[in-house]
Design an enzyme around this catalytic site. Structure first.
Site, PDB file in Angstrom:
ATOM      1  N   GLN A 119       1.942   0.784   1.284  1.00 57.82           N
ATOM      2  CA  GLN A 119       0.570   1.036   0.857  1.00 57.82           C
ATOM      3  C   GLN A 119      -0.450   0.908   1.977  1.00 57.82           C
ATOM      4  O   GLN A 119      -1.422   1.651   2.023  1.00 57.82           O
ATOM      5  CB  GLN A 119       0.197   0.118  -0.307  1.00 57.82           C
ATOM      6  CG  GLN A 119       0.777   0.580  -1.625  1.00 57.82           C
ATOM      7  CD  GLN A 119       0.148  -0.101  -2.819  1.00 57.82           C
ATOM      8  OE1 GLN A 119      -0.507  -1.130  -2.702  1.00 57.82           O
ATOM      9  NE2 GLN A 119       0.358   0.467  -3.988  1.00 57.82           N
ATOM     10  N   PHE A 120      -0.263  -0.058   2.873  1.00 62.65           N
ATOM     11  CA  PHE A 120      -1.142  -0.224   4.021  1.00 62.65           C
ATOM     12  C   PHE A 120      -0.313  -0.749   5.191  1.00 62.65           C
ATOM     13  O   PHE A 120       0.666  -1.464   4.995  1.00 62.65           O
ATOM     14  CB  PHE A 120      -2.290  -1.196   3.727  1.00 62.65           C
ATOM     15  CG  PHE A 120      -3.294  -0.661   2.736  1.00 62.65           C
ATOM     16  CD1 PHE A 120      -4.357   0.132   3.165  1.00 62.65           C
ATOM     17  CD2 PHE A 120      -3.183  -0.943   1.389  1.00 62.65           C
ATOM     18  CE1 PHE A 120      -5.276   0.630   2.253  1.00 62.65           C
ATOM     19  CE2 PHE A 120      -4.094  -0.445   0.473  1.00 62.65           C
ATOM     20  CZ  PHE A 120      -5.149   0.344   0.905  1.00 62.65           C
ATOM     21  N   HIS A 124      -5.724  -4.493   4.990  1.00 55.24           N
ATOM     22  CA  HIS A 124      -5.879  -3.105   4.565  1.00 55.24           C
ATOM     23  C   HIS A 124      -6.430  -2.217   5.679  1.00 55.24           C
ATOM     24  O   HIS A 124      -6.481  -0.999   5.523  1.00 55.24           O
ATOM     25  CB  HIS A 124      -6.818  -3.004   3.365  1.00 55.24           C
ATOM     26  CG  HIS A 124      -6.301  -3.606   2.112  1.00 55.24           C
ATOM     27  ND1 HIS A 124      -6.145  -4.969   1.953  1.00 55.24           N
ATOM     28  CD2 HIS A 124      -5.901  -3.050   0.941  1.00 55.24           C
ATOM     29  CE1 HIS A 124      -5.681  -5.220   0.734  1.00 55.24           C
ATOM     30  NE2 HIS A 124      -5.519  -4.066   0.110  1.00 55.24           N
ATOM     31  N   PRO A 183       6.339  -8.044   6.316  1.00 54.43           N
ATOM     32  CA  PRO A 183       7.632  -8.486   5.774  1.00 54.43           C
ATOM     33  C   PRO A 183       8.796  -7.555   6.140  1.00 54.43           C
ATOM     34  O   PRO A 183       9.957  -7.962   6.059  1.00 54.43           O
ATOM     35  CB  PRO A 183       7.407  -8.492   4.256  1.00 54.43           C
ATOM     36  CG  PRO A 183       5.927  -8.651   4.092  1.00 54.43           C
ATOM     37  CD  PRO A 183       5.337  -7.884   5.229  1.00 54.43           C
ATOM     38  N   GLU A 231       8.204  -4.995   0.787  1.00 55.03           N
ATOM     39  CA  GLU A 231       8.271  -4.122   1.956  1.00 55.03           C
ATOM     40  C   GLU A 231       9.588  -4.246   2.713  1.00 55.03           C
ATOM     41  O   GLU A 231      10.098  -3.252   3.242  1.00 55.03           O
ATOM     42  CB  GLU A 231       7.091  -4.400   2.883  1.00 55.03           C
ATOM     43  CG  GLU A 231       5.752  -3.859   2.384  1.00 55.03           C
ATOM     44  CD  GLU A 231       5.147  -4.714   1.278  1.00 55.03           C
ATOM     45  OE1 GLU A 231       4.236  -4.216   0.574  1.00 55.03           O
ATOM     46  OE2 GLU A 231       5.591  -5.875   1.120  1.00 55.03           O
TER      47      GLU A 231
END
Length: 329
Positions: A82-83, A129, A89, A60
């Site tokens: 993605q989430f 998530h 990071p 990330e």
């Protein structure tokens, strides 16, 4: 006019943006060939090629950092993480470079980019998530933060984000990705960043919300009406968290005298806290009851079945409305 859910509205908006702006580049973990974990970028690589829509490593910080170089050199990167909970990071790049580039360079460089992230609970996913961290992003000057709730808003606000000269965090509530469909215009259109949407007028209570809870609040109002409750509720969907529509909220509370803010993020140091502080500063003499908030608890969001107890629900909203309306000075 076509009928889309929120995922389809995202894909449609990205397609129109790539067609209109040849410098738009889309990338992220599985965002290319697979079309993203929720398939929001499905078909874009096949249509526009691997140089404009491609997969990136599970890194990330690299996703965000590479977007800085692209943006200040003329590209319009749209990055998919993605989430939202995976973005930690990337915080260094987001807060120390992306948000500050215009100020650091004294206006010589801007950083026009969009970071897209699914956010919030409701799909019974694992830790990281289902988080709602919008207040953390909104706390950093230089970042715009958008959270749409409908396909119409999703398309118009994403296109506005891509056209923004400054960086935008675009948060997408996972629970309502495919929850409902809406007929929206086929053409390219944008919605103003920073303007809320008044879903319905009311005179007794102002409810301010966004994202998934916009849907929950509408259902709660319908439930109250079905039970014969006569409370006249003004419902505002903020749409954007930073900047947020202070004037719309202030004018509404001056009319109704009561305020409830609803969101799933944790209670302390939250968007609700900022809104309530502002209303207390600007509307105190108009209030007929203490400002209230219905939020998640100050805990790490439980995964799987436990998240149901953490999130606001239609039942909780109905109960809170009755509690506010029962208050007597």
């Amino acid at each position: 006019m076509a009928t889309f859910n929120n995922i389809q509205a995202l894909t449609h908006a990205l397609d129109l943006a790539m067609e209109k702006h040849q410098n738009v580049v889309i990338y992220g973990e599985d965002a290319g060939f697979e079309g993203g974990v929720f398939r929001a970028t499905m078909g874009l690589q096949a249509k526009y090629g691997e140089k404009r829509c491609f997969d990136a490593p599970i890194a990330e910080a690299t996703l965000a950092g590479s977007a800085v170089g692209m943006a200040i050199n003329g590209l319009l990167p749209v990055v998919e993480m993605q989430f939202e909970g995976f973005s930690y990071p990337a915080i260094q790049q987001l807060f120390t470079h992306i948000a500050r580039m215009r100020n650091r360079s004294r206006g010589r460089f801007t950083c026009p980019l969009v970071i897209r992230m699914p956010m919030g609970g409701g799909i019974r996913a694992l830790e990281h998530h289902s988080e709602a961290m919008e207040a953390m992003f909104a706390h950093n000057p230089g970042l715009k933060v958008i959270i749409p709730s409908t396909p119409f808003d999703t398309k118009g606000l994403l296109l506005a984000a891509i056209e923004s000269p400054d960086p935008v965090i675009f948060l997408e509530p996972t629970k309502i990705y495919r929850a409902f469909k809406q007929e929206i215009p086929d053409e390219y259109y944008t919605l103003p960043i920073g303007e809320g949407y008044k879903i319905q007028e009311g005179t007794d209570l102002t409810i301010v919300t966004y994202g998934t809870q916009t849907v929950d609040c509408q259902k709660a109002i319908e439930e109250l009406k079905a039970a014969g409750d006569q409370t006249s509720i003004e419902l505002i969907d903020l749409r954007t968290i930073q900047p947020w529509d202070r004037q719309m909220v202030i004018e509404s509370v001056k009319k109704t005298g009561r305020l409830l803010v609803v969101h799933e993020a944790v209670r302390s140091f939250s968007v609700a806290a900022e809104i309530i502080a502002t209303v207390n500063e600007k509307c105190f003499e108009y209030l007929e009851a203490p400002c209230a908030r219905l939020t998640g608890y100050d805990i790490v969001i439980p995964f799987d079945r436990g998240e149901h107890y953490h999130q606001p629900s239609v039942e909780k909203i109905v109960t809170k409305v009755k509690e506010i309306m029962a208050y007597e000075i």
